[in-house]
Structure formats: C-alpha cells, structure tokens
Design a protein around this motif. Structure first.
Motif, PDB file in Angstrom:
ATOM      1  N   ASP A   1       0.899  -1.137   0.057  1.00  0.00           N
ATOM      2  CA  ASP A   1       0.029   0.061   0.007  1.00  0.00           C
ATOM      3  C   ASP A   1       0.845   1.200  -0.099  1.00  0.00           C
ATOM      4  OD1 ASP A   1      -2.171  -1.501   0.059  1.00  0.00           O
ATOM      5  OD2 ASP A   1      -2.163  -1.657   2.251  1.00  0.00           O
ATOM      6  N   GLU A   2       0.738   2.157  -1.232  1.00  0.00           N
ATOM      7  CA  GLU A   2       1.423   3.451  -1.166  1.00  0.00           C
ATOM      8  C   GLU A   2       2.748   3.302  -1.735  1.00  0.00           C
ATOM      9  OE1 GLU A   2       0.373   6.970   0.789  1.00  0.00           O
ATOM     10  OE2 GLU A   2      -0.923   6.047   2.190  1.00  0.00           O
ATOM     11  N   VAL A   3       3.182   1.945  -2.106  1.00  0.00           N
ATOM     12  CA  VAL A   3       4.298   1.704  -2.537  1.00  0.00           C
ATOM     13  C   VAL A   3       4.160   0.815  -4.060  1.00  0.00           C
ATOM     14  CG1 VAL A   3       6.681   0.365  -2.374  1.00  0.00           C
ATOM     15  CG2 VAL A   3       5.664   1.576  -0.277  1.00  0.00           C
ATOM     16  N   LEU A   4       3.530  -0.011  -4.085  1.00  0.00           N
ATOM     17  CA  LEU A   4       3.078  -0.801  -5.199  1.00  0.00           C
ATOM     18  C   LEU A   4       1.965  -0.490  -5.669  1.00  0.00           C
ATOM     19  CD1 LEU A   4       4.610  -4.450  -4.531  1.00  0.00           C
ATOM     20  CD2 LEU A   4       5.574  -2.738  -6.086  1.00  0.00           C
ATOM     21  N   ALA A   5       0.957  -0.294  -4.794  1.00  0.00           N
ATOM     22  CA  ALA A   5      -0.627   0.077  -4.927  1.00  0.00           C
ATOM     23  C   ALA A   5      -0.952   1.415  -4.550  1.00  0.00           C
ATOM     24  CB  ALA A   5      -1.370  -0.880  -4.128  1.00  0.00           C
ATOM     25  N   ASP A   6      -1.573   2.119  -5.203  1.00  0.00           N
ATOM     26  CA  ASP A   6      -2.007   3.494  -4.948  1.00  0.00           C
ATOM     27  C   ASP A   6      -3.110   3.585  -4.057  1.00  0.00           C
ATOM     28  OD1 ASP A   6      -2.142   6.284  -4.922  1.00  0.00           O
ATOM     29  OD2 ASP A   6      -2.754   6.502  -7.101  1.00  0.00           O
ATOM     30  N   ALA A   7      -2.700   3.374  -2.738  1.00  0.00           N
ATOM     31  CA  ALA A   7      -3.682   3.546  -1.792  1.00  0.00           C
ATOM     32  C   ALA A   7      -4.073   4.701  -1.222  1.00  0.00           C
ATOM     33  CB  ALA A   7      -3.137   2.797  -0.497  1.00  0.00           C
ATOM     34  N   HIS A   8      -2.959   5.738  -1.473  1.00  0.00           N
ATOM     35  CA  HIS A   8      -3.476   7.198  -1.103  1.00  0.00           C
ATOM     36  C   HIS A   8      -4.623   7.557  -2.273  1.00  0.00           C
ATOM     37  CE1 HIS A   8      -3.145  11.396  -0.293  1.00  0.00           C
ATOM     38  NE2 HIS A   8      -3.105  11.665  -1.381  1.00  0.00           N
ATOM     39  N   GLY A   9      -4.377   7.222  -3.544  1.00  0.00           N
ATOM     40  CA  GLY A   9      -5.294   7.585  -4.327  1.00  0.00           C
ATOM     41  C   GLY A   9      -6.842   6.957  -4.111  1.00  0.00           C
ATOM     42  N   GLY A  10      -6.727   5.763  -3.694  1.00  0.00           N
ATOM     43  CA  GLY A  10      -7.990   5.234  -3.508  1.00  0.00           C
ATOM     44  C   GLY A  10      -8.706   5.973  -2.126  1.00  0.00           C
ATOM     45  N   GLN A  11      -7.821   6.019  -1.122  1.00  0.00           N
ATOM     46  CA  GLN A  11      -8.352   6.754  -0.106  1.00  0.00           C
ATOM     47  C   GLN A  11      -8.950   8.042  -0.290  1.00  0.00           C
ATOM     48  OE1 GLN A  11      -6.299   6.552   3.816  1.00  0.00           O
ATOM     49  NE2 GLN A  11      -5.609   4.491   3.320  1.00  0.00           N
ATOM     50  N   ARG A  12      -8.049   8.862  -1.144  1.00  0.00           N
ATOM     51  CA  ARG A  12      -8.841   9.994  -1.525  1.00  0.00           C
ATOM     52  C   ARG A  12     -10.203  10.079  -2.136  1.00  0.00           C
ATOM     53  NH1 ARG A  12      -6.937  14.909  -2.232  1.00  0.00           N
ATOM     54  NH2 ARG A  12      -4.649  14.808  -1.978  1.00  0.00           N
ATOM     55  N   ALA A  13     -10.243   9.202  -3.024  1.00  0.00           N
ATOM     56  CA  ALA A  13     -11.976   8.964  -3.437  1.00  0.00           C
ATOM     57  C   ALA A  13     -12.561   8.588  -2.329  1.00  0.00           C
ATOM     58  CB  ALA A  13     -11.588   7.865  -4.567  1.00  0.00           C
ATOM     59  N   LEU A  14     -12.376   7.847  -1.424  1.00  0.00           N
ATOM     60  CA  LEU A  14     -13.108   7.317  -0.337  1.00  0.00           C
ATOM     61  C   LEU A  14     -13.636   8.699   0.465  1.00  0.00           C
ATOM     62  CD1 LEU A  14     -11.902   3.953   1.209  1.00  0.00           C
ATOM     63  CD2 LEU A  14     -14.176   4.324  -0.269  1.00  0.00           C
ATOM     64  N   TYR A  15     -12.624   9.521   0.941  1.00  0.00           N
ATOM     65  CA  TYR A  15     -12.841  10.651   1.420  1.00  0.00           C
ATOM     66  C   TYR A  15     -13.731  11.676   0.800  1.00  0.00           C
ATOM     67  CZ  TYR A  15     -10.019   9.572   5.548  1.00  0.00           C
ATOM     68  OH  TYR A  15      -9.464   8.768   6.818  1.00  0.00           O
ATOM     69  N   ALA A  16     -13.375  11.762  -0.541  1.00  0.00           N
ATOM     70  CA  ALA A  16     -14.362  12.424  -1.486  1.00  0.00           C
ATOM     71  C   ALA A  16     -15.813  12.081  -1.402  1.00  0.00           C
ATOM     72  CB  ALA A  16     -13.701  12.656  -2.686  1.00  0.00           C
ATOM     73  N   ASP A  17     -16.009  10.948  -1.397  1.00  0.00           N
ATOM     74  CA  ASP A  17     -17.271  10.155  -1.253  1.00  0.00           C
ATOM     75  C   ASP A  17     -17.857  10.668  -0.099  1.00  0.00           C
ATOM     76  OD1 ASP A  17     -17.185   9.212  -3.845  1.00  0.00           O
ATOM     77  OD2 ASP A  17     -16.830   7.156  -3.079  1.00  0.00           O
ATOM     78  N   ALA A  18     -17.070  10.702   1.104  1.00  0.00           N
ATOM     79  CA  ALA A  18     -17.788  11.045   2.487  1.00  0.00           C
ATOM     80  C   ALA A  18     -17.673  12.733   2.734  1.00  0.00           C
ATOM     81  CB  ALA A  18     -16.639  10.329   3.575  1.00  0.00           C
ATOM     82  N   GLY A  19     -17.366  13.293   1.625  1.00  0.00           N
ATOM     83  CA  GLY A  19     -17.736  14.963   1.423  1.00  0.00           C
ATOM     84  C   GLY A  19     -16.216  15.493   1.948  1.00  0.00           C
ATOM     85  N   PHE A  20     -15.315  14.971   2.002  1.00  0.00           N
ATOM     86  CA  PHE A  20     -14.055  15.582   2.443  1.00  0.00           C
ATOM     87  C   PHE A  20     -12.951  15.583   1.371  1.00  0.00           C
ATOM     88  CE2 PHE A  20      -9.566  15.584   4.351  1.00  0.00           C
ATOM     89  CZ  PHE A  20      -9.663  16.923   4.741  1.00  0.00           C
TER      90      PHE A  20
END
Length: 176
Positions: A8-27
């Motif tokens: 996570d955040e090395v091979l897989a773009d976990a930050h990008g995925g979390q950014r999308a989840l936070y946007a869905d939550a309104g942040f």
C-alpha cells in the motif's frame, strides 16, 4: 540481494483510493496541505469513520491502481534479485484475499509464494525493505528504503525512493 517491498502506497496507489473514499464522504484537500500528514489525520471524524468502515470490509484493496512504474520496476527487480512483497495486512484482516487477488491481477509474473501478509515487519529477513512508513524499519535487520509519499515528506531518512524508475540505481547505490 533479497528485497522486501510494501504494497500500500508503494506498489498500490492506496492514497489515490483513500482520496476517492474521503471525497465520497464529503472531504477533499489539496496535496500541498497534506505534506507530512495522512488524510485520516486532517479529515473530519465522521469522514474518518466512514472510510475506516469501508477499509475494514477489505474490498478497497482489490480495486487500487498500481503506482506509476511499479509493474516494470517489479519485473526488473525480480529478474535480478530475490523479491518479496511484504504487506502489513493485519490492520485490515478482510483485505488479505483481496490483496492476493490484486497481486495476481497486476503482477501475474510474481510468485505468490513470495507474498507475505504480516503485521510486524521486523520478522522479515531481507537486505532491503522498501516501505512508505519508517516505523516498519524498527527492528528490521536490513536497510530501510523509504518510498516517498505525502505523509512521509517531513520524515528525515537517509535512503529514499522517489520514483519506481529509480529503483535499480538507488538499490545499487545502497549496496555500494
């Protein structure tokens, strides 16, 4: 050289995925405002709870994009080194099967016998551990190579990997 690589955040773009989840939550927040901080450290409590609920379901980890250059770099490293993927999966135990499926989909050339799902990475025996969290280098017997991420931008560490394109040369410099 035996190399262990975080997922996570090395091979897989976990930050990008979390950014999308936070946007869905309104942040939402600009990357410049995240330097040295994690999304969960600056988001409203309600957004953090919503995102954590989703992360604990595990499916989040199946749908991440690979980091830019990760596929080519991993293929190249596997050709010349003994490479393991070592991911701290115990924080989200439901992620384990999804992480295995993710590796199979994005790195079909990778030997799954070298995929390590763990908690404490000090158990890993390798010459180098590439990780985005310096805390995983505590107790690790080899050298830590910090993979650049917004959350670790203020961490002082002697060996950093900024882009996967530089992996081979950075590892050569470390072993010299």
């Amino acid at each position: 050289m035996r190399i262990a690589i975080d997922m996570d955040e090395v091979l897989a773009d976990a930050h990008g995925g979390q950014r999308a989840l936070y946007a869905d939550a309104g942040f939402t927040i600009d990357d410049a405002d995240l330097r040295g901080r994690r999304l969960r450290d600056v988001a409203p409590h309600e957004a953090v709870i919503a995102v954590e609920r989703h992360l604990h379901q595990g499916t989040f980890f199946a749908n991440l994009d690979p980091m830019p250059g990760a596929t080519a770099a991993l293929r190249r490293l596997c050709a010349t080194h003994e490479v393991f993927i070592a991911t701290a999966a115990m924080e989200y135990p439901a992620s384990c099967g999804h992480k295995v499926a993710w590796v199979m989909r994005h790195f079909p050339f990778f030997d799954l016998d070298r995929l390590v799902l763990c908690g404490d990475k000090s158990i890993i025996k390798a010459d180098v551990l590439i990780d985005d969290h310096a805390r995983h280098f505590d107790g690790f017997g080899g050298q830590g190579l910090l993979f650049d991420a917004l959350h670790n931008a203020t961490v002082d560490w002697p060996h950093r990997l900024t882009y996967w394109d530089h992996a081979h040369s950075t590892l050569q410099e470390m072993s010299a």
